[in-house]
Design a protein around this motif. Structure first.
Motif, PDB file in Angstrom:
ATOM      1  N   UNK A 117      23.439  28.196 -19.458  1.00  0.00           N
ATOM      2  CA  UNK A 117      24.795  27.594 -20.516  1.00  0.00           C
ATOM      3  C   UNK A 117      24.828  26.841 -21.115  1.00  0.00           C
ATOM      4  N   UNK A 118      23.859  25.954 -21.776  1.00  0.00           N
ATOM      5  CA  UNK A 118      22.794  26.117 -23.248  1.00  0.00           C
ATOM      6  C   UNK A 118      23.028  27.159 -24.316  1.00  0.00           C
ATOM      7  N   UNK A 119      22.593  28.028 -23.528  1.00  0.00           N
ATOM      8  CA  UNK A 119      22.357  29.031 -24.515  1.00  0.00           C
ATOM      9  C   UNK A 119      22.954  29.228 -25.431  1.00  0.00           C
ATOM     10  N   UNK A 120      24.671  29.409 -24.259  1.00  0.00           N
ATOM     11  CA  UNK A 120      26.226  29.949 -24.798  1.00  0.00           C
ATOM     12  C   UNK A 120      26.502  28.804 -25.222  1.00  0.00           C
ATOM     13  N   UNK A 121      26.421  27.551 -25.586  1.00  0.00           N
ATOM     14  CA  UNK A 121      27.046  26.826 -25.518  1.00  0.00           C
ATOM     15  C   UNK A 121      26.699  26.434 -27.406  1.00  0.00           C
ATOM     16  N   UNK A 122      25.432  26.621 -27.522  1.00  0.00           N
ATOM     17  CA  UNK A 122      24.319  26.929 -29.043  1.00  0.00           C
ATOM     18  C   UNK A 122      24.800  28.729 -29.293  1.00  0.00           C
ATOM     19  N   UNK A 123      25.330  29.392 -28.748  1.00  0.00           N
ATOM     20  CA  UNK A 123      25.651  30.302 -29.810  1.00  0.00           C
ATOM     21  C   UNK A 123      27.089  30.023 -30.212  1.00  0.00           C
ATOM     22  N   UNK A 124      27.747  28.803 -29.451  1.00  0.00           N
ATOM     23  CA  UNK A 124      29.415  28.739 -29.686  1.00  0.00           C
ATOM     24  C   UNK A 124      29.420  27.787 -30.910  1.00  0.00           C
ATOM     25  N   UNK A 125      28.622  27.258 -30.723  1.00  0.00           N
ATOM     26  CA  UNK A 125      27.910  26.208 -32.377  1.00  0.00           C
ATOM     27  C   UNK A 125      28.849  24.652 -31.339  1.00  0.00           C
ATOM     28  N   UNK A 126      28.567  24.395 -30.114  1.00  0.00           N
ATOM     29  CA  UNK A 126      29.052  23.130 -29.460  1.00  0.00           C
ATOM     30  C   UNK A 126      27.809  22.245 -29.341  1.00  0.00           C
ATOM     31  N   UNK A 127      26.877  22.526 -30.245  1.00  0.00           N
ATOM     32  CA  UNK A 127      26.323  21.559 -30.617  1.00  0.00           C
ATOM     33  C   UNK A 127      24.968  22.232 -31.524  1.00  0.00           C
ATOM     34  N   UNK A 128      24.650  21.133 -32.620  1.00  0.00           N
ATOM     35  CA  UNK A 128      23.527  21.418 -33.204  1.00  0.00           C
ATOM     36  C   UNK A 128      22.431  20.888 -33.565  1.00  0.00           C
ATOM     37  N   UNK A 129      21.297  21.231 -34.006  1.00  0.00           N
ATOM     38  CA  UNK A 129      20.027  19.721 -33.599  1.00  0.00           C
ATOM     39  C   UNK A 129      20.001  19.945 -35.414  1.00  0.00           C
ATOM     40  N   UNK A 130      19.174  18.448 -35.745  1.00  0.00           N
ATOM     41  CA  UNK A 130      19.290  18.005 -36.950  1.00  0.00           C
ATOM     42  C   UNK A 130      17.617  18.441 -37.213  1.00  0.00           C
ATOM     43  N   UNK A 131      17.587  17.604 -38.456  1.00  0.00           N
ATOM     44  CA  UNK A 131      16.454  17.022 -39.001  1.00  0.00           C
ATOM     45  C   UNK A 131      15.145  16.961 -38.795  1.00  0.00           C
ATOM     46  N   UNK A 132      15.577  15.924 -37.781  1.00  0.00           N
ATOM     47  CA  UNK A 132      14.470  15.031 -37.010  1.00  0.00           C
ATOM     48  C   UNK A 132      14.553  16.013 -35.875  1.00  0.00           C
ATOM     49  N   UNK A 133      15.647  16.291 -35.235  1.00  0.00           N
ATOM     50  CA  UNK A 133      15.063  16.772 -34.106  1.00  0.00           C
ATOM     51  C   UNK A 133      16.439  16.736 -32.695  1.00  0.00           C
ATOM     52  N   UNK A 134      17.249  15.690 -33.601  1.00  0.00           N
ATOM     53  CA  UNK A 134      18.740  14.781 -32.645  1.00  0.00           C
ATOM     54  C   UNK A 134      19.578  16.054 -32.319  1.00  0.00           C
ATOM     55  N   UNK A 135      19.925  15.678 -31.580  1.00  0.00           N
ATOM     56  CA  UNK A 135      21.133  16.802 -30.542  1.00  0.00           C
ATOM     57  C   UNK A 135      22.562  16.379 -31.076  1.00  0.00           C
TER      58      UNK A 135
END
Length: 151
Positions: A86-104
């Motif tokens: 589910x996280x992989x699918x959301x990542x592919x759709x751009x529903x979540x990103x990772x900041x330079x400090x690894x913040x979500x």
């Protein structure tokens, strides 16, 4: 089966097919296994632990490129994340990103509420103990630019 179940199954099938059919199969499978082991068979987004496997494709975890190989991403563990389907699918759709400090950073307006509740409380990505396996900041910036149109 609801829509979330469909997305989870699709993610595992897509990731498994890529790693099984990609050129340099041995290298890809070795990277796949290294990523799973580096993350301790956990989802980098939620920290949820899954049963380890010794070979083959994991049914519950996808190994996802931050920057796909066909778009210039390196074949290195630091360009991949271990994610629940589910996280992989959301990542592919751009529903979540990772900041330079690894913040979500999430878009909770498009993310399923049941999934959003599983996110780590401190707002950070679950990282492997060995810094060599931490997500590459250059690839993370590429992903943010691709999704947002800016770094």
């Amino acid at each position: 089966m609801d829509a979330d179940d469909d997305e989870e199954t699709w993610g595992a099938q897509e990731a498994g097919a890529w790693f099984e059919q990609a050129p340099e199969l041995g290298t890809h499978l070795a990277i796949y296994q290294q990523v799973l082991v580096a993350y301790g068979f956990r989802c980098a987004l939620t920290g949820a632990a899954f049963e380890p496997i010794s070979q083959g494709v994991h049914g519950d975890l996808a190994v996802v490129a931050i920057r796909p190989r066909e778009l210039g991403g390196p074949l290195h563990v630091s360009n991949f994340l271990s994610l629940s389907n589910a996280a992989a699918s959301a990542f592919a759709r751009g529903h979540w990103l990772i900041g330079d400090d690894y913040s979500v950073v999430t878009d909770r307006d498009v993310m399923a509420p049941a999934f959003a509740e599983k996110l780590d409380a401190d707002g950070k990505l679950f990282l492997p103990k060995d810094r060599l396996y931490h997500p590459d900041r250059v690839q993370l910036a590429w992903h943010r630019t691709r999704i947002l149109g800016r770094p």
